[in-house]
Design an enzyme around this catalytic site. Structure first.
Site, PDB file in Angstrom:
ATOM      1  N   HIS A   1       0.990  -0.792   0.272  1.00 44.42           N
ATOM      2  CA  HIS A   1      -0.066   0.022   0.262  1.00 44.42           C
ATOM      3  C   HIS A   1       0.845   1.315   0.110  1.00 44.42           C
ATOM      4  O   HIS A   1       0.500   2.198  -0.490  1.00 44.42           O
ATOM      5  CB  HIS A   1      -0.913  -0.053   0.907  1.00 44.42           C
ATOM      6  CG  HIS A   1      -2.442  -0.961   1.202  1.00 44.42           C
ATOM      7  ND1 HIS A   1      -1.856  -1.941   1.281  1.00 44.42           N
ATOM      8  CD2 HIS A   1      -3.011  -0.746   0.071  1.00 44.42           C
ATOM      9  CE1 HIS A   1      -2.927  -2.674   0.489  1.00 44.42           C
ATOM     10  NE2 HIS A   1      -3.729  -2.014  -0.142  1.00 44.42           N
TER      11      HIS A   1
ATOM     12  N   ARG B   1     -10.907   2.733  -2.795  1.00 42.73           N
ATOM     13  CA  ARG B   1     -10.457   2.170  -1.501  1.00 42.73           C
ATOM     14  C   ARG B   1     -11.451   2.579  -0.379  1.00 42.73           C
ATOM     15  O   ARG B   1     -10.571   3.763   0.347  1.00 42.73           O
ATOM     16  CB  ARG B   1      -9.574   1.750  -1.214  1.00 42.73           C
ATOM     17  CG  ARG B   1      -8.993   1.038  -2.606  1.00 42.73           C
ATOM     18  CD  ARG B   1      -6.862   0.606  -2.072  1.00 42.73           C
ATOM     19  NE  ARG B   1      -6.784  -0.087  -3.469  1.00 42.73           N
ATOM     20  CZ  ARG B   1      -5.770  -0.072  -4.368  1.00 42.73           C
ATOM     21  NH1 ARG B   1      -5.527   1.312  -4.669  1.00 42.73           N
ATOM     22  NH2 ARG B   1      -5.350  -0.976  -4.462  1.00 42.73           N
TER      23      ARG B   1
ATOM     24  N   ARG C   1     -16.024  -0.234  -2.555  1.00 43.13           N
ATOM     25  CA  ARG C   1     -15.752  -1.687  -2.457  1.00 43.13           C
ATOM     26  C   ARG C   1     -15.441  -1.547  -0.759  1.00 43.13           C
ATOM     27  O   ARG C   1     -14.867   0.151  -0.200  1.00 43.13           O
ATOM     28  CB  ARG C   1     -14.551  -1.677  -2.341  1.00 43.13           C
ATOM     29  CG  ARG C   1     -13.809  -3.202  -2.144  1.00 43.13           C
ATOM     30  CD  ARG C   1     -12.284  -3.906  -2.057  1.00 43.13           C
ATOM     31  NE  ARG C   1     -11.024  -2.546  -1.794  1.00 43.13           N
ATOM     32  CZ  ARG C   1     -10.360  -2.871  -2.142  1.00 43.13           C
ATOM     33  NH1 ARG C   1      -9.231  -3.973  -2.857  1.00 43.13           N
ATOM     34  NH2 ARG C   1      -8.963  -2.205  -1.404  1.00 43.13           N
TER      35      ARG C   1
ATOM     36  N   GLU D   1      -9.589 -11.615  -6.444  1.00 37.05           N
ATOM     37  CA  GLU D   1      -8.237 -11.630  -5.989  1.00 37.05           C
ATOM     38  C   GLU D   1      -7.914 -12.542  -5.819  1.00 37.05           C
ATOM     39  O   GLU D   1      -6.383 -13.058  -5.292  1.00 37.05           O
ATOM     40  CB  GLU D   1      -8.477 -10.724  -4.728  1.00 37.05           C
ATOM     41  CG  GLU D   1      -9.587  -9.957  -4.872  1.00 37.05           C
ATOM     42  CD  GLU D   1      -9.018  -8.873  -3.733  1.00 37.05           C
ATOM     43  OE1 GLU D   1      -8.423  -7.802  -4.106  1.00 37.05           O
ATOM     44  OE2 GLU D   1      -9.736  -8.537  -2.581  1.00 37.05           O
TER      45      GLU D   1
ATOM     46  N   ASP E   1      -3.498  -8.740  -5.464  1.00 38.53           N
ATOM     47  CA  ASP E   1      -3.731 -10.215  -4.436  1.00 38.53           C
ATOM     48  C   ASP E   1      -3.998 -11.260  -5.677  1.00 38.53           C
ATOM     49  O   ASP E   1      -3.216 -12.343  -4.923  1.00 38.53           O
ATOM     50  CB  ASP E   1      -4.924  -9.738  -3.875  1.00 38.53           C
ATOM     51  CG  ASP E   1      -5.013  -8.765  -2.931  1.00 38.53           C
ATOM     52  OD1 ASP E   1      -3.574  -9.567  -2.496  1.00 38.53           O
ATOM     53  OD2 ASP E   1      -5.794  -7.683  -2.108  1.00 38.53           O
TER      54      ASP E   1
ATOM     55  N   CYS F   1      -8.577  -4.034 -11.680  1.00 42.96           N
ATOM     56  CA  CYS F   1      -8.377  -2.575 -10.414  1.00 42.96           C
ATOM     57  C   CYS F   1      -6.617  -2.334  -9.323  1.00 42.96           C
ATOM     58  O   CYS F   1      -6.831  -1.590  -9.863  1.00 42.96           O
ATOM     59  CB  CYS F   1      -9.395  -2.454  -9.685  1.00 42.96           C
ATOM     60  SG  CYS F   1     -10.304  -3.457  -8.046  1.00 42.96           S
TER      61      CYS F   1
HETATM   62  C1  PEP Z   1      -5.996  -5.976  -5.470  1.00 45.34           C
HETATM   63  O1  PEP Z   1      -5.678  -6.664  -4.462  1.00 45.34           O
HETATM   64  O2  PEP Z   1      -5.606  -6.076  -6.928  1.00 45.34           O
HETATM   65  C2  PEP Z   1      -6.688  -4.686  -5.565  1.00 45.34           C
HETATM   66  C3  PEP Z   1      -6.292  -3.955  -6.320  1.00 45.34           C
HETATM   67  O3  PEP Z   1      -7.036  -4.568  -3.831  1.00 45.34           O
HETATM   68  P1  PEP Z   1      -5.468  -3.597  -3.020  1.00 45.34           P
HETATM   69  O4  PEP Z   1      -4.326  -3.273  -3.784  1.00 45.34           O
HETATM   70  O5  PEP Z   1      -6.537  -2.846  -1.929  1.00 45.34           O
HETATM   71  O6  PEP Z   1      -5.830  -4.995  -2.131  1.00 45.34           O
HETATM   72 MG    MG Z   2      -6.537  -6.686  -3.063  1.00 44.86          MG
END
Ligand code: PEP
Ligand code: MG
Length: 547
Positions: free
Chosen positions: A185, A282, A318, A407, A431, A478
Site C-alpha cells: 500500500h 478503497r 469497494r 482476488e 492479491d 483495478c
Molecule cells: C488488488 O488486490 O489488486 C486490489 C486492487 O486491492 P488492494 O490492492 O486494495 O488489496
Molecule cells: Mg486486494
C-alpha cells in the site's frame, strides 16, 4: 548507485530525510535530585511553548482538514493543566521531564478513552502532542514523517499507510524504502500522490541525512550525489502524459478508463485528470486511523465526497478491505499469525455483520443524495456462498448493481458460477498474484513472483475474461496491472472490459490502447497464454504489439 524496485513512476532529486523512529517510553526508575528538579520543570515549560509556537505557525500556513488537526494539537500543547500536572510529578516524585510528560499524557489519554466515542479518538492527538513535547525536551526528531519546509526525499525502513497518507500536501518529493513490494500500500499511495518511489533498496537507511539523491521510480535506482545534468534530464523525462477523457482502441472500440481513489481529494484529482469514473474506491483508506467504527452519518459524508466528483459517471465502491497490511483497529483486533490468509476483506463480516450492513446502508444513502452511478463490490471473495450472501445484503440495502473482486484463484476458477449471482467482477491483480504465487506482496525479495505477467496469473485472468464474454458482463481490472501500458492491451485481449488505475497512468495507458485494434489485443492475449514464464509472456506480447 543503490537499486531496488521502482514502484511509482517519475524522478526527483532532493536531500534525504529519514523517517524518525517511534519514541521509546522514558525510563521510570530515574529519580531527579531535588536541586535539579526546577530545571526539569523549565524544560517542560519551554518545550510546551516551543511546540505550541511551531504548531501555531504551521496552522497559519495550512488549510482545510490539516489546519483543523494542527489547531486542535496546538490547543492541547497550550493546555496549562498538562504542564502543571507534569511539573508536579517532577517536583514531588523526582520524575524526569520526559517521564513526567509521558505519565501525565497517559492519565489524560485514559480519561478520554473512558468517555468513549469521538472523545476517545482524541487520545491519538494527546499521544501526538506528548511525543512532540518529549522530542523537544530530548532534542530528538519527532517520530513519523518529519515536518519540513524544503523539498526532501523520505528514506525509511518501511512506511505504515498512515505515514504515507501524512505525506499529502507536504514537501516530500520521493520515497525510498528498504522493505515493501510493488503492490504494497506504500507503493499504491505513492502512485496516487504522484511521488516517485523505489522500494526494496538494501542499505537505504544507511544514506546520510542531508545527502542529495536522485530517485528514479521508472528504473528503480537511487543515486547518491548525482551530477546537476542528470538531475535536469531525469526531471524532464518524468512528465505525465495528459489524458483526453476517453479510452478506446485503434478500431474505435470503447474501453473505459477509470481511476483508483481513496477519498474525496483523490476523486477530485482523478476527475481533473480526465478519469471516466472510479473503478475502485478503497473505502478503508477513509478510516485507517480510527479506533472505533465510523458512524453511518460519517460514512455517508465520506462517500458523498467521492460520488460528488463524478456526477452521472460510474463509481465502483469497494466495501472495507480491512486486515492483512491494512488493519483497521475497529475491525481487526485479534492477533493473526497469517493475516494475509486471515479474516480480511469480506471475511470480517463473519464476525461483524453489522459493520458491513451499516456500510451498505451508508452507501445507499450517499447514492440517493448524489448523481453518480454507484456500483458496490466486495473484496476477498473465495466462494459462491460468500458472493451470494454479499449480493443479497447489498440488494437488501437498496444497491442495485452488485459485484465482487476476483482476488483469489478460487474466485477466478468459479467465475462462471459467480456471474450467475453478481452483475460484474473486478480483478484485483495485486492479491490475485499474491495468492496464486503464494508470495507475500509486501516482500520485495519476492517481487518477481508478485508479477501479473506470471503465466499462471494471466491464465486465471483469461478464464475470468472468457466467463465474462460468455454472459456479456463487465470484467474490470483495478489492481496495479491495470495501469501498466504494456499489459493493458493484453488484458483487453483476455476479455477485460474496463481498466482502473492511479490517475497519473491514464494518459500512458490510453496511448497504448489507441495503438492497437481488438484483433491485435486478442492475438497478444493468445500469445501470452502460451508462455511458460513471465519473461516469455512479456516477449510474446511485445512481438505482437511491437512495444
Ligand atoms: C488488488 O488486490 O489488486 C486490489 C486492487 O486491492 P488492494 O490492492 O486494495 O488489496
Ligand atoms: Mg486486494
Amino acid at each position: 548507485m543503490l537499486r531496488g524496485r521502482g514502484v511509482s513512476a517519475g524522478a526527483a532529486a532532493a536531500s534525504v530525510v529519514h523517517l524518525a523512529l517511534p519514541l521509546p517510553e522514558p525510563p521510570s526508575d530515574i529519580v531527579i535530585a531535588p536541586a535539579d528538579r526546577e530545571s526539569e520543570v523549565s524544560a517542560i515549560e519551554w518545550a510546551a511553548v516551543a511546540v505550541a509556537d511551531e504548531l501555531r505557525s504551521r496552522t497559519a500556513g495550512a488549510s482545510g482538514e490539516a489546519r483543523d488537526i494542527l489547531d486542535a494539537s496546538r490547543l492541547l500543547a497550550s493546555d496549562p493543566e498538562l504542564v502543571s500536572e507534569a511539573s508536579a510529578l517532577v517536583r514531588t516524585n523526582g520524575r524526569s521531564a520526559a517521564r513526567a510528560v509521558w505519565e501525565t499524557a497517559a492519565v489524560h489519554e485514559k480519561n478520554l478513552a473512558a468517555l468513549g466515542g469521538r472523545m476517545a479518538e482524541r487520545a491519538a492527538d494527546i499521544r501526538d502532542v506528548r511525543d512532540r513535547i518529549i522530542a523537544e525536551i530530548l532534542e530528538v526528531e519527532m517520530p513519523g514523517v518529519p515536518d519540513r519546509d524544503e523539498p526532501f526525499v523520505l528514506v525509511a525502513s518501511d512506511l505504515a499507510p498512515a505515514d504515507t497518507a501524512a505525506l499529502e500536501g507536504g514537501c516530500c518529493v520521493a520515497l525510498v524504502t528498504e522493505q515493501g513490494g510493488p503492490t504494497s500500500h506504500t507503493a499504491i499511495i505513492a502512485r496516487s500522490l504522484g511521488l516517485p518511489a523505489v522500494v526494496g533498496v538494501i542499505g537505504a537507511t544507511g544514506i546520510a541525512v542531508g545527502a542529495t539523491v536522485l530517485v528514479d521510480g521508472d528504473r528503480g535506482t537511487v543515486e547518491v550525489d548525482p551530477s546537476p545534468s542528470k538531475i535536469h534530464a531525469a526531471k524532464a523525462a518524468g512528465i505525465v502524459v495528459p489524458f483526453d477523457g476517453t479510452g478506446s482502441l485503434a478500431d474505435g472500440t470503447e474501453l473505459p478508463l477509470f481511476a483508483n481513489v481513496g477519498g474525496a481529494a483523490d476523486a477530485v484529482a482523478a476527475a481533473v485528470a480526465g478519469a471516466e469514473g472510479v473503478g475502485l474506491f478503497r473505502t478503508e483508506f477513509c478510516f485507517l486511523d480510527r479506533a472505533e467504527a465510523p458512524t453511518v452519518d460519517e460514512q455517508v459524508a465520506a462517500y458523498r465526497g467521492v460520488l460528488a466528483a463524478f456526477p452521472d459517471r460510474r463509481v465502483v465502491v469497494r466495501t472495507l478491505d480491512a486486515g492483512s497490511d491494512k488493519p483497521l483497529p475497529f475491525a481487526n483486533s485479534e492477533h493473526e499469525d497469517n493475516p494475509a490468509l486471515g479474516v480480511r476483506g469480506l471475511r470480517v463480516a463473519r464476525r461483524s455483520p453489522a459493520l458491513l450492513d451499516d456500510q451498505l446502508r451508508a452507501l445507499a444513502l450517499a447514492a440517493e443524495q448524489e448523481d453518480a452511478l454507484v456500483d458496490v463490490m466486495a473484496p476477498m471473495v473465495a466462494t459462491v456462498d460468500e458472493a451470494r450472501d454479499f449480493a443479497s445484503r447489498a440488494r437488501a440495502a437498496g444497491l442495485s448493481r452488485v459485484g465482487i473482486m476476483i482476488e483469489t484463484p478460487a474466485a477466478a476458477l468459479l467465475a462462471a458460477e459467480l456471474f450467475e449471482i453478481v452483475d460484474f467482477v473486478s480483478l484485483g491483480t495485486n492479491d490475485l498474484a499474491q495468492y496464486t504465487l503464494a508470495a507475500d506482496r509486501l516482500l520485495s525479495e519476492l517481487g518477481d513472483l508478485n508479477d501479473p505477467w506470471q503465466p499462471a496469473v494471466l491464465r486465471l485472468i483469461g478464464a475470468v475474461g472468457e466467463a465474462g464474454r460468455q454472459v456479456g458482463r463487465s470484467v474490470g481490472v483495478c489492481g496495479e496491472a491495470g495501469g501498466d501500458p504494456a499489459l493493458a492491451p493484453v488484458l483487453v485481449g483476455l476479455g477485460v472490459t474496463s481498466l482502473s488505475m492511479t490517475p497519473r497512468a491514464l494518459g500512458r495507458v490510453a496511448a497504448a490502447l489507441a495503438q492497437n485494434t481488438s484483433d491485435q489485443c486478442r492475438e497478444a492475449a493468445a500469445a501470452v497464454l502460451l508462455a511458460a514464464t513471465a519473461d516469455e509472456a512479456r516477449a510474446a506480447a511485445s512481438a505482437v504489439l511491437g512495444r
